[in-house]
Design a protein around this motif. Structure first.
Motif, mmCIF file in Angstrom:
data_model
loop_
_atom_site.group_PDB
_atom_site.id
_atom_site.type_symbol
_atom_site.label_atom_id
_atom_site.label_comp_id
_atom_site.label_asym_id
_atom_site.label_seq_id
_atom_site.Cartn_x
_atom_site.Cartn_y
_atom_site.Cartn_z
ATOM 1 N N UNK B 43 0.915 -1.270 -0.032
ATOM 2 C CA UNK B 43 0.020 0.162 0.099
ATOM 3 C C UNK B 43 0.952 1.305 0.030
ATOM 4 N N UNK B 44 0.526 2.098 -0.493
ATOM 5 C CA UNK B 44 1.020 3.749 -0.454
ATOM 6 C C UNK B 44 0.570 4.292 0.796
ATOM 7 N N UNK B 45 1.298 4.892 1.595
ATOM 8 C CA UNK B 45 1.075 5.743 2.684
ATOM 9 C C UNK B 45 1.647 7.182 2.274
ATOM 10 N N UNK B 46 0.157 8.145 2.200
ATOM 11 C CA UNK B 46 0.468 9.461 1.793
ATOM 12 C C UNK B 46 0.454 10.372 3.071
ATOM 13 N N UNK B 47 1.089 11.323 3.079
ATOM 14 C CA UNK B 47 0.970 12.261 4.237
ATOM 15 C C UNK B 47 1.303 14.003 3.758
ATOM 16 N N UNK B 48 0.840 14.801 4.371
ATOM 17 C CA UNK B 48 1.144 16.085 3.819
ATOM 18 C C UNK B 48 1.433 16.983 5.330
ATOM 19 N N UNK B 77 6.543 11.304 9.893
ATOM 20 C CA UNK B 77 4.897 10.613 9.889
ATOM 21 C C UNK B 77 5.057 9.211 9.163
ATOM 22 N N UNK B 81 4.305 5.508 10.803
ATOM 23 C CA UNK B 81 3.036 4.539 10.148
ATOM 24 C C UNK B 81 3.658 3.187 9.722
ATOM 25 N N UNK B 138 4.423 16.741 0.289
ATOM 26 C CA UNK B 138 3.628 15.598 0.478
ATOM 27 C C UNK B 138 4.635 14.285 0.312
ATOM 28 N N UNK B 140 5.408 10.239 0.174
ATOM 29 C CA UNK B 140 4.699 8.866 0.074
ATOM 30 C C UNK B 140 5.810 7.791 0.455
#
Lengths: 331, 331
Positions: B43-48, B77, B81, B138, B140
């Motif tokens: 899975x991708x984990x995305x955060x900004x 972050x 995760x 952002x 990834x």
């Protein structure tokens, strides 16, 4: 936690206004990151664009329109790359005079735009800005593996196509800035409304993504003006455009008849958010047919020629024109 | 295109300063979007997260440090995760007084931080800000499918752990704001340097990601202060912390010995960028062993208890303390 009392915390604002927009993997916006499960055999397409009050939109634009534009300009990039949207992240830097009413209307508009395009909110960050409000959106899309359509891959001999109509938004912006001029006052109210709406509400051409993937040799969206974006799309090549072939809306035509000088902003102004792409001549009919089936008109406006330089626009009288100042730049 | 002449266009600035940082899929930053091929089964984990001059950093901080912080807070972050970094997008809103020298140093620092953490630049947007400079990143990352470690999933009875040391950055910030106070002047220069560096340079704990994925029942990074972040991590539960167990650096210890009131900002101030997580008691030894093998010390500081409320910090004298104002908020 009352809206009448002191301002909510960041968490309170998110829970109230943005959590209802959260998509799968966003965990209700209660975490610091989201999870996105890629479709097997697909690549992610990622893009980011920011809009700033007073630069990309008017501070008194309706908050829902600002939200739709912030998301729309990014979905337009996904469409041009042939991608289907999967979700987005939001950075919201709020000016000191923000109100919760503005934020609530912004979030509602954002939710409506996200639902319309099937692109849920996955997360975000909210910060104070000592200056104007800034909204940065990161959008995620998907294409079959290796399927992203690039910007700089056109070949000499390809035909140049655009979707929809060009120049409406640039004339709509002029209308807003010059509403007292003779041409603006002479325009029919429905034409004024159409042009103003096209400036305010980009329509990302997501319906065209599949046809772009299948037929386009190169593609981008027209955000900084047709002339300048053409130059960006054709490094080391030259676009030759038949000006009369550039599709104009009835409203833009009416404005240009009243004020012929508006032809220049129509070709060089920004905010069209139409697709600019190139196709092999043999593919034009099939491309147009698939685009029409998707509900999007596309028009061939010229050809890619060998040689380098700013694109050449040839008028109905045969006179050739370049726009050396290039495109409108938001920077 | 000369640095001595008028300012470069956005495209010129990108080509000169940012294109050298571009990773695979970014097409040399010559396109409006990047392509990212997910690792199959992940899975991708995305955060900004955004940082703003005057809010999250000092306007006169070295540009390379600002860049490393803007990227680092996002990589922190990802680490929390359980994700390994894959790339990032940058939104750069430049204050009116920006210089190309600042931008060049920022881009160099960004490139160094990106290379250090194996997280290449995939794209971005540069806009004018009428206010202070804002940098939104952002990031990834990837985890094995379904493997993201959430924030709100701790269970009563779990042990609460932190990585590294707590409070250095908050004391480092105080040092910067109160450099003339007695305690600040009495500190040894090397302790001052350590604390100042910890405020300026977050160290994202990416080396811990695998151990977090394997053992943590919940995890987040400590960005807004241990006390407030604990409250966020344990909705419907309560953290019980042994204050003496909270790991402090030698420099933080020295500062607190000189000024005992600094214990409060150490526990409530922001910018630690350490990992806060919970593990089942039976897993503590294995978690600590894997973390140590990864070069990251982790310390058990308390337990998750049933009941709701702000976390309780019990001092060596048995006195219990809460910090009802919660955490430092950048908003």
């Amino acid at each position: 936690m009352s809206g009448d009392g002191p301002r909510l915390s960041e968490e309170g604002l998110i829970a109230r206004h943005f959590a209802p927009l959260a998509g799968p993997g966003a965990d209700g916006l209660r975490d610091d990151a989201a999870s996105l499960s890629p479709t097997p055999g697909h690549d992610l397409v990622v893009t980011v664009d920011a809009v700033v009050a007073g630069v990309h939109y008017f501070p008194d634009d309706p908050p829902a329109s600002v939200a739709a534009k912030a998301l729309g300009v990014n979905l337009s990039d996904l469409a041009a790359k042939g991608a289907a949207p999967r979700g987005f992240l939001l950075t919201l830097a709020l000016a000191p005079d923000w109100t919760e009413d503005w934020l609530a209307a912004f979030a509602r508009g954002l939710g409506e735009a996200a639902a319309l395009h099937g692109c849920p909110l996955l997360g975000g960050d909210t910060v104070r800005a000592a200056g104007p409000t800034l909204i940065s959106v990161t959008a995620f899309g998907e294409v079959p593996a290796g399927g992203i359509v690039r910007r700089g891959t056109a070949r000499a001999g390809d035909l140049i196509c655009v979707s929809g109509t060009i120049g409406d938004a640039a004339i709509g912006l002029r209308l807003r800035l010059e509403s007292k001029t003779a041409w603006a006052r002479a325009l029919r109210p429905e034409d004024r409304a159409h042009l103003a709406d096209r400036y305010l509400h980009p329509r990302p051409r997501l319906a065209l993504a599949s046809a772009i993937r299948r037929f386009a040799t190169a593609a981008m969206d027209v955000s900084d003006g047709l002339a300048g974006d053409l130059a960006k799309m054709l490094p080391g090549l030259m676009g030759r455009i038949e000006t009369a072939a550039v599709p104009l809306s009835a409203a833009a035509c009416a404005a240009i008849r009243l004020e012929p000088a508006l032809m220049e902003p129509a070709l060089t102004g920004g905010d069209d958010y139409e697709i600019l792409c190139t196709v092999a001549p043999d593919d034009l009919d099939a491309f147009r047919a698939q685009a029409a089936a998707a509900g999007v008109p596309v028009t061939s406006i010229g050809t890619v020629a060998a040689g380098e330089g700013a694109p050449v626009f040839r008028g109905p009288d045969g006179a050739e024109r370049r726009f050396p100042r290039g495109s409108f730049s938001h920077f």
